[in-house]
Design a protein around this motif. Structure first.
Motif, PDB file in Angstrom:
ATOM      1  N   GLY A 166      14.941   5.910  58.040  1.00 27.65           N
ATOM      2  CA  GLY A 166      15.788   4.815  58.522  1.00 27.65           C
ATOM      3  C   GLY A 166      17.001   4.559  57.641  1.00 27.65           C
ATOM      4  N   LEU A 167      17.131   5.275  56.542  1.00 23.65           N
ATOM      5  CA  LEU A 167      18.265   5.028  55.636  1.00 23.65           C
ATOM      6  C   LEU A 167      19.585   5.432  56.289  1.00 23.65           C
ATOM      7  CD1 LEU A 167      16.872   6.204  52.159  1.00 23.65           C
ATOM      8  CD2 LEU A 167      16.974   3.884  53.111  1.00 23.65           C
ATOM      9  N   LYS A 168      20.595   4.656  56.052  1.00 28.22           N
ATOM     10  CA  LYS A 168      21.909   4.949  56.613  1.00 28.22           C
ATOM     11  C   LYS A 168      22.467   6.239  56.000  1.00 28.22           C
ATOM     12  CE  LYS A 168      26.489   2.911  57.279  1.00 28.22           C
ATOM     13  NZ  LYS A 168      27.273   1.662  57.177  1.00 28.22           N
ATOM     14  N   LYS A 169      23.018   7.068  56.889  1.00 33.30           N
ATOM     15  CA  LYS A 169      23.664   8.301  56.406  1.00 33.30           C
ATOM     16  C   LYS A 169      25.102   7.983  56.071  1.00 33.30           C
ATOM     17  CE  LYS A 169      22.140  12.431  58.411  1.00 33.30           C
ATOM     18  NZ  LYS A 169      21.723  13.320  59.530  1.00 33.30           N
ATOM     19  N   ILE A 170      25.428   8.036  54.807  1.00 37.24           N
ATOM     20  CA  ILE A 170      26.816   7.761  54.418  1.00 37.24           C
ATOM     21  C   ILE A 170      27.118   8.491  53.111  1.00 37.24           C
ATOM     22  CG2 ILE A 170      26.118   5.576  53.316  1.00 37.24           C
ATOM     23  CD1 ILE A 170      28.959   4.507  53.981  1.00 37.24           C
ATOM     24  N   ALA A 171      28.288   9.091  53.083  1.00 37.86           N
ATOM     25  CA  ALA A 171      28.678   9.830  51.878  1.00 37.86           C
ATOM     26  C   ALA A 171      28.981   8.847  50.758  1.00 37.86           C
ATOM     27  CB  ALA A 171      29.893  10.703  52.161  1.00 37.86           C
ATOM     28  N   ILE A 172      28.688   9.263  49.556  1.00 34.28           N
ATOM     29  CA  ILE A 172      28.881   8.384  48.399  1.00 34.28           C
ATOM     30  C   ILE A 172      30.374   8.097  48.176  1.00 34.28           C
ATOM     31  CG2 ILE A 172      28.986  10.210  46.623  1.00 34.28           C
ATOM     32  CD1 ILE A 172      27.039   8.309  44.976  1.00 34.28           C
ATOM     33  N   ASP A 173      31.225   8.982  48.695  1.00 34.36           N
ATOM     34  CA  ASP A 173      32.669   8.733  48.627  1.00 34.36           C
ATOM     35  C   ASP A 173      33.021   7.415  49.319  1.00 34.36           C
ATOM     36  OD1 ASP A 173      33.753  11.793  47.991  1.00 34.36           O
ATOM     37  OD2 ASP A 173      31.896  11.679  49.145  1.00 34.36           O
ATOM     38  N   TYR A 174      32.352   7.122  50.437  1.00 36.24           N
ATOM     39  CA  TYR A 174      32.661   5.911  51.197  1.00 36.24           C
ATOM     40  C   TYR A 174      31.883   4.703  50.708  1.00 36.24           C
ATOM     41  CZ  TYR A 174      34.618   9.564  54.090  1.00 36.24           C
ATOM     42  OH  TYR A 174      35.325  10.643  54.522  1.00 36.24           O
ATOM     43  N   SER A 175      30.635   4.922  50.295  1.00 33.91           N
ATOM     44  CA  SER A 175      29.812   3.767  49.890  1.00 33.91           C
ATOM     45  C   SER A 175      30.166   3.293  48.483  1.00 33.91           C
ATOM     46  CB  SER A 175      28.324   4.124  49.946  1.00 33.91           C
ATOM     47  OG  SER A 175      28.027   5.144  48.988  1.00 33.91           O
ATOM     48  N   VAL A 176      30.586   4.201  47.634  1.00 31.63           N
ATOM     49  CA  VAL A 176      30.811   3.853  46.230  1.00 31.63           C
ATOM     50  C   VAL A 176      32.255   4.099  45.776  1.00 31.63           C
ATOM     51  CG1 VAL A 176      30.209   4.435  43.826  1.00 31.63           C
ATOM     52  CG2 VAL A 176      28.403   4.218  45.569  1.00 31.63           C
ATOM     53  N   ALA A 177      32.741   5.332  45.957  1.00 34.26           N
ATOM     54  CA  ALA A 177      33.983   5.705  45.288  1.00 34.26           C
ATOM     55  C   ALA A 177      35.176   4.889  45.782  1.00 34.26           C
ATOM     56  CB  ALA A 177      34.239   7.204  45.462  1.00 34.26           C
ATOM     57  N   GLU A 178      35.348   4.812  47.108  1.00 35.55           N
ATOM     58  CA  GLU A 178      36.529   4.107  47.604  1.00 35.55           C
ATOM     59  C   GLU A 178      36.494   2.616  47.294  1.00 35.55           C
ATOM     60  OE1 GLU A 178      37.422   5.309  51.617  1.00 35.55           O
ATOM     61  OE2 GLU A 178      38.066   7.313  50.933  1.00 35.55           O
ATOM     62  N   PRO A 179      35.370   1.933  47.570  1.00 36.41           N
ATOM     63  CA  PRO A 179      35.360   0.501  47.207  1.00 36.41           C
ATOM     64  C   PRO A 179      35.532   0.275  45.707  1.00 36.41           C
ATOM     65  CG  PRO A 179      33.437   1.070  48.574  1.00 36.41           C
ATOM     66  CD  PRO A 179      34.151   2.343  48.276  1.00 36.41           C
ATOM     67  N   ALA A 180      34.907   1.109  44.889  1.00 36.24           N
ATOM     68  CA  ALA A 180      35.023   0.918  43.433  1.00 36.24           C
ATOM     69  C   ALA A 180      36.451   1.156  42.967  1.00 36.24           C
ATOM     70  CB  ALA A 180      34.052   1.847  42.698  1.00 36.24           C
ATOM     71  N   ALA A 181      37.108   2.140  43.574  1.00 33.63           N
ATOM     72  CA  ALA A 181      38.508   2.397  43.218  1.00 33.63           C
ATOM     73  C   ALA A 181      39.362   1.189  43.565  1.00 33.63           C
ATOM     74  CB  ALA A 181      39.011   3.653  43.940  1.00 33.63           C
ATOM     75  N   ALA A 182      39.138   0.665  44.773  1.00 30.85           N
ATOM     76  CA  ALA A 182      39.931  -0.483  45.231  1.00 30.85           C
ATOM     77  C   ALA A 182      39.735  -1.677  44.308  1.00 30.85           C
ATOM     78  CB  ALA A 182      39.545  -0.837  46.673  1.00 30.85           C
ATOM     79  N   ALA A 183      38.542  -1.793  43.713  1.00 36.50           N
ATOM     80  CA  ALA A 183      38.236  -2.940  42.852  1.00 36.50           C
ATOM     81  C   ALA A 183      38.541  -2.664  41.386  1.00 36.50           C
ATOM     82  CB  ALA A 183      36.763  -3.323  43.024  1.00 36.50           C
TER      83      ALA A 183
END
Lengths: 374, 374
Positions: B254-271
């Protein structure tokens, strides 16, 4: 009751089934020569197609096959109606004068006055009726004492074929289309081929020789007397099992290797004893994969022709030809005019443009010790 | 006696060994993914190359591999020194956030304060010393609380990679090269790639994430709280054989399929919580056969690169790449920039230009019921 009252009644077909077809490697091999393949999608081999085409001309009992010892079983499997006494086995290849000349000598001894016609085992002809018309005329020409050819009316400026330059008409009963042969032309370049077509009077040389057997032997004797002597000696020993083997062992390996074009056709043409009948049927000798691609794509260059039972080919924006003999999935992406020949132990990838160079690769494989795949 | 006194002592390498590498079909397959091939002629698999590169960084006992159940045996055969408790098996692929996040959660429970670095199993890196330098700096960056990347200094305007746009320097002890990450750029067209190179300040994104495990989990929780909850629950159950299986069965699918680039890298970069250390080593992700050809031809476009043990390849005026896995003789004549991949049950013929389209063919094969060769 039928009586033998036309020259065609004295006709015998001869099929020299010899060449490997190196330009079709890795499809054609020493143990699987071109004539043992189905290259047209007809569902049967070119040899069997040739047989089926000749049966209506001469009948099953009057077709002789000259082939290598190694191919005997395969040939007989393809042609179950082929009579034992009509199988002439070569212990080794000695080129076409020896092959066709031996057939002529054997048949002339058995049946003096016989007319023979030699037809390659690996050519493609469509339109049986037009083929029969041309051969019937050629037989009449042969009966009149000429060496006769059937030449093919060109449909395009092909550079892969030899040409026959026609001379004036020759007057022969039953052969209204017959013409003298002026000369032979080797494979031309495109400009020359185009001039042949626009000039007219040129036919493709399809290596179809029709002649009284005695006349053919006479021609061989004029240019190659030693070769003729060997052939006559072989023929005299042929039909006695006690003498054939020793005669073959003694004579065959020493026979001169020379194509019948040089021993018979060119000298006879020069002497005015050669005539040609034009054939209006579709013909191809499938000389290379470019020609095979064309034959199987209906002439549409953008198409991908696929040969092979149960071929699994996936093509994305590709054209050319795939020959599939390995049951593998073959995927082509964005390759134009490609040639892919996939066999269990060898793979060829080239393009139509380079198809003639396949023979050089076969030679290179020989030199590099890769004869296992030849 | 050695004491743990540098951040590198708390470092753990994680190798997500998941992707098949569909653009390298038919070499890469579901049962023989890219990381299990030797694509560089090194004599060992990319996975093993990756392991050998990481052992000097973290030691054999501190390398975790996350892979599919189907690949367990192959992975363990490649990495005999891999500890049992460092094998994390996925029952099915759930993309990189789940894979790396689970490793982080398990390791953080076992060893609070651990720093992890995630390195793809199927990339090629030469120059171990420069790799170690970059990772050492990235670990220092991670220890300071950032999510750290190693980005590769571009050597050409590649269009097959994503780019990292660097911001200003960040001041971190032990990481003199560290820079903030301004943004991520998807694979550019050639003109854009050229402008990146001439402008400077752009690095290739090699998907190398280095972070304190707790910080990585925190970032996942910010963008995907449900996914984080699942990962934490899994990690809590992981090290007890009685609870792991049921937890995996219940939670993993049931875990969401999402690349770490979208879940972590982009938001962390923005912040402003993402930093990058430039790597000056040679790197390639071998994304397709064009890239494989280049890697194996020393960059000489006119050459034919040949991969495969005991390959029997005969090339006449051909260039590109041949991958030979079938022991067949492969003959190429006059084909330029060609890609031929010859495996026992599938053959691919394309050109470097179309190498990216291989993935579409794999999709087509799926649809056409040819999954036996995928």
């Amino acid at each position: 009751m039928a009586t033998r009252n036309t020259p065609l009644d004295r006709f015998y077909s001869v099929i020299p089934a010899g060449g490997i077809g190196s330009r079709l490697w890795p499809l054609s091999r020493a143990d699987a020569p071109k004539f043992l393949h189905d290259l047209t999608g007809s569902g049967q081999t070119l040899l069997r197609d040739t047989w089926d085409r000749l049966v209506p001309v001469s009948g099953e009992q009057r077709i002789m096959v000259v082939t290598g010892r190694a191919h005997r079983a395969a040939v007989e499997a393809q042609l179950p109606a082929l009579a034992d006494h009509n199988v002439v086995l070569e212990s080794e290849p000695r080129d076409s004068t020896a092959a066709i000349g031996l057939a002529a000598a054997i048949l002339e001894r058995r049946e003096p006055g016989v007319i023979i016609g030699s037809f390659a085992a690996d050519h493609v002809i469509t339109n049986q009726a037009l083929f029969l018309q041309a051969v019937t005329q050629a037989v009449a020409v042969a009966d009149a004492g000429y060496i006769a050819l059937v030449g093919i009316q060109p449909t395009e400026p092909a550079i892969g074929f030899g040409y026959i330059h026609c001379g004036g008409a020759v007057e022969i009963d039953g052969a209204p289309s017959a013409m003298a042969v002026d000369s032979f032309k080797e494979k031309p370049d495109l400009a020359t081929a185009q001039s042949y077509l626009s000039t007219g009077g040129y036919l493709w040389n399809a290596s179809m020789f029709i002649s009284r057997a005695d006349r053919l032997l006479e021609e061989i004797g004029r240019s190659e007397p030693e070769l003729l002597a060997g052939l006559l000696e072989l023929a005299a020993a042929w039909d006695d099992p006690a003498t054939r083997g020793p005669a073959v062992d003694r004579i065959w390996p020493g026979l001169k290797k020379i194509a019948i074009d040089y021993s018979v056709a060119e000298p006879a043409a020069a002497a005015g004893r050669l005539a040609v009948v034009p054939g209006y049927f579709d013909w191809d000798d499938i000389g290379d994969f470019a020609s095979l691609a064309k034959l199987n794509s209906g002439g549409r260059k953008s198409d991908l022709a696929i040969l092979g039972e149960n071929a699994r080919v996936l093509s994305d924006s590709s054209s050319g030809i795939v020959v599939s003999q390995s049951k593998r999935v073959i995927s082509l992406i964005g390759v134009k005019d490609i040639v892919v020949v996939d066999t269990p132990d060898a793979l060829l990838v080239t393009t139509s443009e380079h198809a003639q160079r396949v023979k050089a690769v076969v030679d290179a494989l020989k030199l590099s010790g890769s004869s296992d795949v030849l």
